[in-house]
Every structure is written in C-alpha cells, then in structure tokens.
Write a protein that holds these residues in place. Structure first.
Motif, PDB file in Angstrom:
ATOM      1  N   GLY A 142      86.711  60.387  33.270  1.00 37.27           N
ATOM      2  CA  GLY A 142      88.140  60.650  33.317  1.00 37.27           C
ATOM      3  C   GLY A 142      88.469  62.078  32.931  1.00 37.27           C
ATOM      4  O   GLY A 142      89.332  62.727  33.547  1.00 37.27           O
ATOM      5  N   ILE A 143      87.794  62.614  31.927  1.00 38.62           N
ATOM      6  CA  ILE A 143      88.031  64.003  31.514  1.00 38.62           C
ATOM      7  C   ILE A 143      87.611  64.963  32.619  1.00 38.62           C
ATOM      8  O   ILE A 143      88.278  65.971  32.875  1.00 38.62           O
ATOM      9  CB  ILE A 143      87.287  64.294  30.195  1.00 38.62           C
ATOM     10  CG1 ILE A 143      87.967  63.517  29.061  1.00 38.62           C
ATOM     11  CG2 ILE A 143      87.264  65.790  29.892  1.00 38.62           C
ATOM     12  CD1 ILE A 143      87.238  63.562  27.736  1.00 38.62           C
ATOM     13  N   TYR A 144      86.529  64.652  33.293  1.00 38.19           N
ATOM     14  CA  TYR A 144      86.098  65.465  34.431  1.00 38.19           C
ATOM     15  C   TYR A 144      87.224  65.548  35.458  1.00 38.19           C
ATOM     16  O   TYR A 144      87.572  66.623  35.962  1.00 38.19           O
ATOM     17  CB  TYR A 144      84.841  64.846  35.048  1.00 38.19           C
ATOM     18  CG  TYR A 144      84.353  65.493  36.321  1.00 38.19           C
ATOM     19  CD1 TYR A 144      83.497  66.584  36.279  1.00 38.19           C
ATOM     20  CD2 TYR A 144      84.732  65.006  37.569  1.00 38.19           C
ATOM     21  CE1 TYR A 144      83.027  67.174  37.446  1.00 38.19           C
ATOM     22  CE2 TYR A 144      84.273  65.588  38.740  1.00 38.19           C
ATOM     23  CZ  TYR A 144      83.427  66.667  38.672  1.00 38.19           C
ATOM     24  OH  TYR A 144      82.977  67.255  39.826  1.00 38.19           O
TER      25      TYR A 144
ATOM     26  N   HIS B 166      89.596  75.916  32.966  1.00 40.16           N
ATOM     27  CA  HIS B 166      88.771  74.832  32.407  1.00 40.16           C
ATOM     28  C   HIS B 166      89.181  74.505  30.975  1.00 40.16           C
ATOM     29  O   HIS B 166      88.426  73.843  30.250  1.00 40.16           O
ATOM     30  CB  HIS B 166      87.294  75.226  32.447  1.00 40.16           C
ATOM     31  CG  HIS B 166      86.724  75.295  33.819  1.00 40.16           C
ATOM     32  ND1 HIS B 166      85.707  74.476  34.261  1.00 40.16           N
ATOM     33  CD2 HIS B 166      87.033  76.099  34.887  1.00 40.16           C
ATOM     34  CE1 HIS B 166      85.407  74.765  35.520  1.00 40.16           C
ATOM     35  NE2 HIS B 166      86.199  75.750  35.924  1.00 40.16           N
ATOM     36  N   LEU B 167      90.354  75.001  30.567  1.00 42.66           N
ATOM     37  CA  LEU B 167      90.870  74.780  29.211  1.00 42.66           C
ATOM     38  C   LEU B 167      89.932  75.371  28.171  1.00 42.66           C
ATOM     39  O   LEU B 167      89.789  74.836  27.057  1.00 42.66           O
ATOM     40  CB  LEU B 167      91.101  73.287  28.944  1.00 42.66           C
ATOM     41  CG  LEU B 167      91.920  72.526  30.000  1.00 42.66           C
ATOM     42  CD1 LEU B 167      92.078  71.062  29.590  1.00 42.66           C
ATOM     43  CD2 LEU B 167      93.284  73.175  30.197  1.00 42.66           C
TER      44      LEU B 167
ATOM     45  N   ALA C  73      92.946  71.189  23.436  1.00 43.21           N
ATOM     46  CA  ALA C  73      93.454  71.271  24.810  1.00 43.21           C
ATOM     47  C   ALA C  73      93.133  69.998  25.594  1.00 43.21           C
ATOM     48  O   ALA C  73      93.956  69.508  26.377  1.00 43.21           O
ATOM     49  CB  ALA C  73      92.858  72.494  25.503  1.00 43.21           C
ATOM     50  N   LEU C  74      91.922  69.450  25.400  1.00 43.01           N
ATOM     51  CA  LEU C  74      91.554  68.213  26.095  1.00 43.01           C
ATOM     52  C   LEU C  74      92.422  67.047  25.624  1.00 43.01           C
ATOM     53  O   LEU C  74      92.838  66.202  26.432  1.00 43.01           O
ATOM     54  CB  LEU C  74      90.069  67.898  25.867  1.00 43.01           C
ATOM     55  CG  LEU C  74      89.063  68.835  26.546  1.00 43.01           C
ATOM     56  CD1 LEU C  74      87.640  68.455  26.158  1.00 43.01           C
ATOM     57  CD2 LEU C  74      89.213  68.801  28.064  1.00 43.01           C
ATOM     58  N   LEU C  75      92.685  66.982  24.330  1.00 44.91           N
ATOM     59  CA  LEU C  75      93.536  65.908  23.817  1.00 44.91           C
ATOM     60  C   LEU C  75      94.939  65.994  24.393  1.00 44.91           C
ATOM     61  O   LEU C  75      95.568  64.969  24.666  1.00 44.91           O
ATOM     62  CB  LEU C  75      93.580  65.956  22.288  1.00 44.91           C
ATOM     63  CG  LEU C  75      92.292  65.539  21.562  1.00 44.91           C
ATOM     64  CD1 LEU C  75      92.426  65.751  20.061  1.00 44.91           C
ATOM     65  CD2 LEU C  75      91.951  64.082  21.865  1.00 44.91           C
ATOM     66  N   ASP C  76      95.431  67.213  24.597  1.00 44.41           N
ATOM     67  CA  ASP C  76      96.749  67.375  25.223  1.00 44.41           C
ATOM     68  C   ASP C  76      96.748  66.803  26.638  1.00 44.41           C
ATOM     69  O   ASP C  76      97.713  66.158  27.065  1.00 44.41           O
ATOM     70  CB  ASP C  76      97.142  68.852  25.254  1.00 44.41           C
ATOM     71  CG  ASP C  76      97.571  69.376  23.887  1.00 44.41           C
ATOM     72  OD1 ASP C  76      97.848  68.544  23.003  1.00 44.41           O
ATOM     73  OD2 ASP C  76      97.620  70.610  23.713  1.00 44.41           O
ATOM     74  N   GLN C  77      95.671  67.066  27.393  1.00 38.76           N
ATOM     75  CA  GLN C  77      95.578  66.542  28.753  1.00 38.76           C
ATOM     76  C   GLN C  77      95.521  65.012  28.753  1.00 38.76           C
ATOM     77  O   GLN C  77      96.175  64.351  29.557  1.00 38.76           O
ATOM     78  CB  GLN C  77      94.325  67.105  29.443  1.00 38.76           C
ATOM     79  CG  GLN C  77      94.391  68.590  29.745  1.00 38.76           C
ATOM     80  CD  GLN C  77      95.432  68.900  30.806  1.00 38.76           C
ATOM     81  OE1 GLN C  77      95.516  68.231  31.836  1.00 38.76           O
ATOM     82  NE2 GLN C  77      96.234  69.940  30.565  1.00 38.76           N
TER      83      GLN C  77
ATOM     84  N   LEU D 220      97.166  62.129  18.283  1.00 36.79           N
ATOM     85  CA  LEU D 220      97.115  63.086  17.182  1.00 36.79           C
ATOM     86  C   LEU D 220      95.698  63.614  17.015  1.00 36.79           C
ATOM     87  O   LEU D 220      94.724  62.845  17.020  1.00 36.79           O
ATOM     88  CB  LEU D 220      97.583  62.425  15.886  1.00 36.79           C
ATOM     89  CG  LEU D 220      99.033  61.923  15.880  1.00 36.79           C
ATOM     90  CD1 LEU D 220      99.336  61.221  14.569  1.00 36.79           C
ATOM     91  CD2 LEU D 220     100.005  63.076  16.111  1.00 36.79           C
ATOM     92  N   GLU D 221      95.591  64.955  16.834  1.00 31.00           N
ATOM     93  CA  GLU D 221      94.267  65.556  16.723  1.00 31.00           C
ATOM     94  C   GLU D 221      93.567  65.113  15.454  1.00 31.00           C
ATOM     95  O   GLU D 221      92.355  64.951  15.426  1.00 31.00           O
ATOM     96  CB  GLU D 221      94.374  67.075  16.765  1.00 31.00           C
ATOM     97  CG  GLU D 221      93.027  67.771  16.851  1.00 31.00           C
ATOM     98  CD  GLU D 221      93.174  69.259  17.092  1.00 31.00           C
ATOM     99  OE1 GLU D 221      92.157  69.947  17.028  1.00 31.00           O
ATOM    100  OE2 GLU D 221      94.297  69.717  17.337  1.00 31.00           O
ATOM    101  N   SER D 222      94.314  64.907  14.386  1.00 31.48           N
ATOM    102  CA  SER D 222      93.724  64.438  13.134  1.00 31.48           C
ATOM    103  C   SER D 222      93.861  62.926  13.102  1.00 31.48           C
ATOM    104  O   SER D 222      94.957  62.385  13.113  1.00 31.48           O
ATOM    105  CB  SER D 222      94.449  65.059  11.945  1.00 31.48           C
ATOM    106  OG  SER D 222      93.939  64.537  10.737  1.00 31.48           O
TER     107      SER D 222
END
Length: 612
Positions: free
Chosen positions: A457-459, A554-555, A576-580, A590-592
C-alpha cells in the motif's frame, strides 16, 4: 444428517459390476479420472480372492433434487440412454479396477508405479495361488497386451497368447472369473487324460474363483433428499485418494445437468473479458473468486429485497459467500449476476489504477477485489460520482492499512457489501471496515518485505504522490508499465548502513525504501547518499536542483541525504509517510504512539530488496 438419509447394506460383487456394465451405477462428473497402477489392482484382486475386506463403497441414489451430470465408469459402455440409479461417491478406484480386470474382456488400461502407461491382462498362476504358505499377491500376474513376455532384445521369454497356452501353463485369466465355469470346462477338456490337472482345477475353483462369486461389498447409499452441500461435504470426507474438489468443479458438474457448461462460460465469457493489458491487475482472479463474488451479490440482493419490504433485521436472510453458500448458488442466480460481476471486476481494475495499483505483484489484497467488484456491480451508476469514489478510496485504504483482509475474510465481505453500498448512496453510517481500521506508526518499522499488504500500500501511495525516477524524471508508473524494471530499493544503501553500524531492523524498514528503476539502483550502488547524488546528477545530465526535486517526489529530503544524516532523514520520511497514510484512510495517525512495536518483533524480519 439424519439417520434415515442413508442406508447400509451389502451387495454381491457380481451384481455391483453388472450395474456398472449396464449403466445403473455411474460416476458424477466431478469425479476425477481413474489413476490406480497395476500393482495396486493386483493387490485388490488378491484380497478379494482371500475374502478379505476391501472397504466400503458409497453411493448416492439418483433422481432427487441434487442433480449432477454423470458419466460411465472407465471401460463401461452402457446404452446411450442409460440413466443411473446410483452415483459413485467413494470407491471409484476399486470399482473401476475390478470392472476392467474382471468384466472387460480386453486389456486393462492402467499405469506402473512410475506413472507410465501400461496396458495388459491380469492372470492368476493356479499352482502358486494354491500354495499353503505362498503370497497370494505374487500369484497374480500382469501380462502385456500381446500376452507375450519379451526381454529387452525383443526375444520371447513366455507366450500365453492362446487359450491352449493358458491351459498348458496353468494361467487363469481373471476376466473369466464370472464366466460360469466355461474356462474351467475348457481347461478340463484340454487335460481330459490327466486326472491331477482336473483335480487342480477343482481345488483352484473352490479356493480362488468361488470367493469372487460369493464376495459381498458393503454399501452406504445416500438418499435422494440429501442436500447438495451435504453430498459434496460427504464426498470430500470419504474421498482420501485425491485433491480436494473446488466449489467450481462441483458446480460445474451440477450445472452440467441442465446443459450449462460453467467452465466454458468462465473461460470465454468471463475471464476473456479482461485479457487486455489494462486489466492485468485481474490476471490472478480465479474461477472460485468469481463464484464467491456472484454468490455475495445473489445473497445481498435477497437481503436488500427483504429489508426494503419491511422484514425485521433479525429475520433478514444472511449475506454470505462461504463454501456452503456457493454450493447453494442456483444456475438462475449465476446466469443473472455473472454478467454484472464481469463488469464489476473491470470497473474495479479501473478504480485500482486510479489508486496507482497496476500489477498483481503490488496488489495489497487479492481478496479485497471480491467485495470491490461486487460493490461496483451492485451500486452501478451510484458508484461513479466523485463523492462515491472518495468514499470507496477511503474504504479501500482502511482495509489495506488496517490489514483487515488477511486470513478468513468471508464475514468481512458480507459486512462490507451492504455497508459500503449504503454509504455511497448517502447513509451517514461509516462502514465497519472504516471504523475498525487502525494504523500504528510503529508498524512502519516492521514493514520490510512485500509479504505485507501495508508495504504494498505504501508503494502505491508513493506512486500516487507523484514519485518519478531520480535519473530520468519519468513517473514511476510509466516506467514500470513499459519496462517492468521498477522495484523497491534502499535509499541509504544496505552496505553503507551496515558499515555505519545501524540497526538492520531500522534501515531495512519501508521508511528507508522507495520504488527505483534497476538502472538508478545500479548508479546508487552501495555508497553514501552524499556520494551517489553526484553520480545521479551526472547521469541525469540535469542541474542538481532538478534531481533534488525528483527525490522529493518520493517524500525524501535530499538535503539530509546529501549530508548523510540518516537519523534525521529517517524521522522526516517516517512523518511524511504517516501523513500519506492518514490522508488515504481519512483518519488521524499520531506519530507518537504507545503501541509502537520494537523493530525486532516483526514477522517481516527479512529484507526483499536487491540492492547493488
């Protein structure tokens, strides 16, 4: 199954084989072909000659609601209009072996233990069969079609090609076991002047031939009222000699009774509809997947009809596509819903292209195609608006990043179809898959191979974000479509990370990986980013700012890469990936997160990249 649904008795072997010969006992079409090698047949014949049990035969009484296309047992040639009284569910190999060896009067078509074709005749050595301490199996011989045994040079070693030679060498043909003693009469006539030969025949007839005539086979016969799914389940429980039958094979046999060729329809009307390159994401959709989607649609249509007519929720028919539901799929429902599903799968392929999922190699969940196609088939035009597409995308990515389509999925299928269709038609209630989906930031550290749906999915999200090739500036999906050389590789090369003493569980994670062409990967090699970025500028024959912009798609932060600051780069790209992911799911991630997993605890501990 109730006791009265079946009967248990014994039938003479002679009568049972006669039923096979005249077509009163035949095979359901889903039974696979006869495969026993001749040594197994010889052992079976020896056991019957000794009156040993050889197992139960299970039959299904024909003529009930469960209708299967049928065919004769191999070798039998009943009249063309012969309709079976019983269908053989278990015992095919034994009945076929016995029928061919004892009733055919022509060579038995079989194979040896190496699965090589063999054709020949079964004989009993009369004297060996009467030895008190002899091995009865060794008394059974399998002779070639010509009844002449030759060595490797073609020289004749033994010849039994005429009845007189059979009499001379005391070899009894097993196809004469039910001939009412005719062969024995001819044998004694041949040896009319030899009392000991006539005595040999009487002893052999009593010891070896008579047990065949007296042999009774235990029979379990299922009644006409047994439902189809019960018949199929019973068949698979008792049939231990082959591969489990698929639902497709069972329904093929059922529909064939109504002169409908399911296999042909699947091959030429369904699968053929998506052979064009733009539908290559569908190339691994199986016939069982398709039947599951049809069943899902058929049961959902009944559910909707009952709900709209005011039926109370607890009394609504269930939506399902489990095995028993699929086996209950009528030919009428199949004919009605199959064309809708063909269109639904094609629309699903287009939708996946819009999500930048182009190939089965990076399809997160093949199973999610089943409800997706059913949703498009059922919602039709309602699924085409921009708002509906946004909701569908959110549902899809929640399924992927919530990793909700692994393992047993039929229950989720039955929930998602009505949930999502109602949602895109205006319901304020979010689908259960959307509300249940959660993504832990720590999961990024455990995604290291494309065995994971979230990894794939990230790809796709990187492609959707506009990732281009670092060297050429071409969009990655364009390069991959024509070249198929795009794969996921490390940004900070693996060898550099190892020399720097970094934790493999960290640098092998998806955070440090991105889709790159094979040629770009070769330029990167195994050196630090600060070194390979200069190579990329030279190879691209473009200003560094252009290469930096390619990297940003590529973020990834080219500034942190050029100074080899791995920790800072890793933190920025993870964010950046978490935002996507958050944007795709429509949920705050949340990042944390206290649920972050330690990197070493993942099942994805290996690495699947091919960096140079």
């Amino acid at each position: 199954m109730a006791d009265e649904a079946f009967s248990i008795d014994k039938r003479p072997l002679r009568d049972l084989l006669q039923q096979v010969q005249v077509g009163k006992a035949q095979l359901p079409e889903f039974q696979r072909g006869w495969v026993w090698p001749w040594p197994n047949i010889a052992s079976l014949l020896a056991s019957i000659s000794l009156s040993y049990p050889v197992g139960t035969v299970m039959l299904l009484k024909a003529g009930g609601d469960v209708r299967f296309k049928y065919r004769p047992i191999e070798g039998a040639a009943p009249p063309g209009d012969a309709e079976p009284e019983s269908l053989v569910l278990d015992g095919q190999q034994r009945l076929t072996s016995l029928f061919q060896a004892l009733k055919l009067h022509r060579p038995v078509e079989t194979q040896d233990l190496r699965n090589h074709r063999a054709a020949g005749w079964f004989y009993a050595d009369m004297r060996a069969a009467l030895e008190e301490n002899g091995d009865r199996e060794e008394a059974i011989r399998f002779l070639p079609e010509s009844r002449v045994v030759r060595n490797f040079r073609g020289e004749v070693l033994e010849d039994y090609s005429t009845p007189e030679l059979e009499y001379e060498h005391h070899l009894f043909p097993l196809h004469a076991v039910f001939d009412n003693g005719d062969w024995g009469d001819e044998f004694t006539d041949y040896w009319s002047d030899h009392k000991e030969k006539r005595t040999l025949w009487r002893a052999f007839r009593q010891t070896f031939v008579r047990p065949f005539d007296l042999y009774h086979v235990p029979i379990i016969e299922l009644g006409q009222e047994v439902p189809r799914q019960a018949v199929c389940q019973v068949f698979e429980k008792v049939n231990t000699g082959g591969v489990t039958l698929t639902v497709f094979e069972l329904l093929t046999a059922t529909y064939a009774a109504d002169d409908f060729d399911l296999r042909k329809h699947w091959e030429y009307e369904c699968r053929a509809a998506w052979q064009a390159p733009e539908y290559r994401i569908l190339r691994e959709v199986s016939n069982t997947d398709f039947l599951q989607a049809v069943t899902l649609l058929a049961t959902a249509e009944r559910w909707w009809r009952e709900r709209d007519s005011g039926t109370e929720e607890e009394r609504l028919p269930r939506i399902g596509c489990k095995r028993k539901d699929m086996l209950a799929l009528s030919l009428t429902d199949y004919r009605r819903f199959a064309p809708m599903l063909v269109a639904g799968f094609k629309t699903a392929a287009k939708f996946l292209h819009q999500q930048y999922v182009f190939d089965t190699k990076f399809l997160p969940y093949g199973t999610q195609l089943i409800p997706l196609a059913a949703i498009f088939a059922l919602a039709a035009e309602d699924a085409q608006s921009a708002g509906a597409q946004e909701k569908l995308a959110r549902w899809y990515w929640c399924g992927v990043f919530g990793e909700l389509y692994g393992g047993s999925t039929e229950t989720r299928f039955s929930q998602d179809l009505p949930d999502v269709v109602d949602w895109i038609r205006g319901s304020a209630t979010e689908p259960r898959t959307v509300t249940a989906a959660q993504f832990s930031p720590g999961r990024l550290l455990t995604l290291r191979t494309r065995n994971s749906a979230a990894y794939k999915g990230i790809y796709a999200l990187l492609l959707k974000a506009g990732a281009v090739d670092w060297r050429t500036g071409e969009k990655a999906e364009v390069t991959g479509y024509f070249d198929e050389a795009v794969d996921i590789h490390h940004i900070f090369p693996k060898s550099w990370c190892e020399k720097a003493g970094l934790d493999p569980a960290v640098f092998n994670s998806i955070v440090n990986k991105t889709p790159l062409t094979a040629r770009t990967n070769r330029i990167i090699g195994g050196v630090a980013p600060s070194e390979y970025l200069g190579r990329l500028v030279n190879a691209a024959e473009t200003p560094r700012d252009s290469v930096n912009q390619h990297i940003r798609t590529h973020l990834a932060d080219p500034g942190l890469m050029s100074s080899d600051k791995f920790e800072a780069f890793f933190a920025a790209r993870k964010s950046a990936l978490l935002d996507q992911i958050s944007g795709a799911m429509g949920k705050v991630v949340l990042e944390s997160d206290s649920s972050d997993e330690p990197p070493g605890n993942s099942l994805d501990a290996t690495d699947d990249t091919d960096d140079l």
